[in-house]
Scaffold this active site. Sequence first.
Site, short mmCIF file in Angstrom:
data_model
loop_
_atom_site.label_atom_id
_atom_site.label_comp_id
_atom_site.label_asym_id
_atom_site.label_seq_id
_atom_site.Cartn_x
_atom_site.Cartn_y
_atom_site.Cartn_z
N LYS A 114 2.40 -13.21 -5.14
CA LYS A 114 2.57 -11.88 -5.74
C LYS A 114 4.05 -11.57 -5.83
CE LYS A 114 1.48 -7.93 -3.47
NZ LYS A 114 2.82 -7.30 -3.33
N GLU A 116 6.95 -8.43 -7.31
CA GLU A 116 7.11 -7.04 -7.73
C GLU A 116 7.98 -6.98 -8.99
OE1 GLU A 116 8.72 -4.85 -4.40
OE2 GLU A 116 7.10 -5.47 -3.06
N GLU A 183 0.74 0.43 -6.94
CA GLU A 183 0.98 1.13 -5.67
C GLU A 183 1.56 2.51 -5.91
OE1 GLU A 183 2.93 -1.19 -2.69
OE2 GLU A 183 3.11 0.50 -1.31
O1 KIV Z 1 3.12 -6.20 1.28
C1 KIV Z 1 2.05 -5.62 1.09
O2 KIV Z 1 1.25 -5.38 2.01
C2 KIV Z 1 1.73 -5.22 -0.27
C3 KIV Z 1 0.55 -4.33 -0.44
C4 KIV Z 1 0.93 -2.97 -0.03
C5 KIV Z 1 0.01 -4.36 -1.80
O3 KIV Z 1 2.40 -5.57 -1.18
#
Ligand code: KIV
Length: 266
Positions: A114, A116, A183
């Site tokens: 993931k 950002e 988020e």
């Molecule tokens: O790091 C994390 O836990 C996240 C979640 C809040 C989606 O990115």
Amino acid sequence: MGFKAIHELKKAKAEKRCISMVTCYDYTMARLVAQSPVDTILIGDSGGMVAAGYPSTIPVTIEEIIFFAKAVRRGAPDIFTIADLPFLSYHTGIDDAVRNAGRIMKESGVHAVKLEGGEEFAAEIKSLVRASIPVVGHLGFTPQSVNIFGGNKVQGRGEAQAEKMMRDAKAVEAAGACALVLEMVPEVLAGEISVALSIPTIGIGGGRLCDGQVLVISDLLGMNESFNPKFLKKYAGLSSTIIGALGEYDREVKERIFPGEGNIFK
Ligand code: KIV
């Protein structure tokens, strides 16, 4: 039982089944998640705050994510698992992004990463997908940009911000992302983005119209009584259970009740 593979994300959206995701950072908790019906696990860089006590996600390193991710994979080897790309591991160019994401996948065995950001990271997302690394996007309040936002603030309020987030969401999908975390986004905007995309949206403070929800595991289990953001629901109160158990242990040790007859070797 949790999702086994990437295609189950899109399938759940197509079948209008809401997706459950939790963060996880260690083997013991991962074993418990694996015994629950939760669909997917995120090794979030929030682990830096929750497990290591950092003030933000910014200090988290690639080595730390790999350490957390290996532990989680040992505890939940059969569940589709995503790991966060830490701050500055994908901001310095496509080569770094592919190399760092590839290293996290190879060394830990996670199924996806993931990152950002929106349109500005479309090239990185494309390159990762081309390298067979599935990517989950993350828009709204993106914790690695906390110093730009000036705190944990709802994002996407007002027409201009909402239009930008919609553009970013479409760019992330077009670049090949398999899901998108939203988020701290107003519910209506998160709902519009969810309708506009064919990939599932996973909300954390994104309201009821997202295609799934994610929470930090220690938050939902009530392990930090001083962390109470509006978007959080605590499904247990483990901090008082744990502190109570420790108090009982301490008392029994000091009163020589523990170890008892059943705890000794003859
Ligand atoms: O790091 C994390 O836990 C996240 C979640 C809040 C989606 O990115």
